[in-house]
Design an enzyme around this catalytic site. Structure first.
Site, PDB file in Angstrom:
ATOM      1  CB  VAL A 102      25.618  29.412 -43.056  1.00 53.70           C
ATOM      2  CG1 VAL A 102      25.240  30.769 -42.514  1.00 53.70           C
ATOM      3  CG2 VAL A 102      24.991  28.291 -42.239  1.00 53.70           C
ATOM      4  CD  GLU A 142      20.636  20.155 -43.403  1.00 51.85           C
ATOM      5  OE1 GLU A 142      20.487  21.307 -43.857  1.00 51.85           O
ATOM      6  OE2 GLU A 142      20.533  19.137 -44.112  1.00 51.85           O
ATOM      7  N   GLY A 143      19.807  20.453 -38.674  1.00 48.55           N
ATOM      8  CA  GLY A 143      18.795  21.354 -38.156  1.00 48.55           C
ATOM      9  C   GLY A 143      18.295  22.338 -39.195  1.00 48.55           C
ATOM     10  CE  LYS A 184      16.130  20.306 -42.854  1.00 47.89           C
ATOM     11  NZ  LYS A 184      17.295  21.200 -42.782  1.00 47.89           N
TER      12      LYS A 184
END
Length: 243
Positions: free
Chosen positions: A13, A107-108, A34
């Site tokens: 996305v 950030e996943g 991360k």
């Protein structure tokens, strides 16, 4: 000091591009974490390297684990016979980075409830663990533009609220050059469904070039709450569908 956990309503996305856009406007003391990089072999550039390519070398990066197969971190770790990453480890890394930076972005992988370890802990658990260390953290949700995004956005926001987590807002990760009717209608519907402001829409292809060209796109595509000049009402009016 600002800590944002960047998650999405699913895979692909635009989380990394949005993370890079926020980092590009965050000033010189910004770090990107991360927790679990998947689908990347040792030595290959991952999402953190992509953020640096786009936002610039002033961005400090850290990566807690990487797994070769493009799967959920827990599954990828199990298949590779490697250790998983738990929320305490993520929270401690965020807190350490926050001591030395004004903005920290974590950030996943995939969506909010993707599993990171054997106990089923998620990025939401990492955000809660960070708050338990006395580090205030919000969540930024990256969403798709078109049909289906209202449902996935509502589900993600419901999961956040159920856990007592605060969302800064939502950002459309890839706005199409020729948006269809659903995408146009979603500009008005997304903030109502999500219950938080729409804070930007990155154009499709924004990651083609890094450095100053990307920073210019980021500034024009993110709202003032994220360091840009983007106006949600003006953008919605521009693409408003005919009755």
């Amino acid at each position: 000091m600002t800590v944002l956990f960047v998650t999405g309503t699913g895979t692909e996305v635009g989380k990394t591009v949005v993370t890079a856009a926020v980092a590009a406007l965050a000033g010189p003391r910004v770090a990107v974490l991360k927790p679990g990089q998947t689908g990347v072999a040792p030595g290959e550039p991952g999402d953190a390297a992509e953020v640096v390519r786009l936002a610039g070398p002033q961005v400090a990066t850290a990566e807690l684990a990487r797994y070769p197969e493009p799967l959920a971190p827990d599954t990828a770790a199990r298949r590779a016979g490697m250790p998983t990453v738990g929320p305490k480890q993520v929270a401690e890394a965020v807190a350490e980075l926050a001591e030395r930076h004004d903005v920290v972005l974590a950030e996943g992988a995939g969506g909010l409830l993707v599993r990171y370890d054997e106990q089923g802990h998620t990025l939401a658990d990492a955000a809660l663990a960070t708050a338990s260390l006395g580090v205030a953290a919000e969540v930024l949700v990256v969403v798709a533009a078109g049909l289906g995004t209202l449902n996935t956005s509502a589900l993600t926001m419901e999961a956040l609220r159920a856990r007592g987590l605060s969302a800064r807002g939502i950002v459309i990760g890839s706005w199409p050059a020729d948006p269809d009717l659903a995408a146009r209608c979603n500009l008005a519907d997304l903030p109502d469904v999500a219950g938080v402001p729409l804070l930007g829409a990155l154009p499709h292809g924004a990651a083609a070039e890094g450095g100053e060209p990307f920073r210019t796109i980021a500034r024009a595509s993110l709202a003032p709450a994220l360091g840009g000049t983007w106006d949600a009402d003006a953008f919605a009016a521009r693409f408003a569908p005919l009755p």
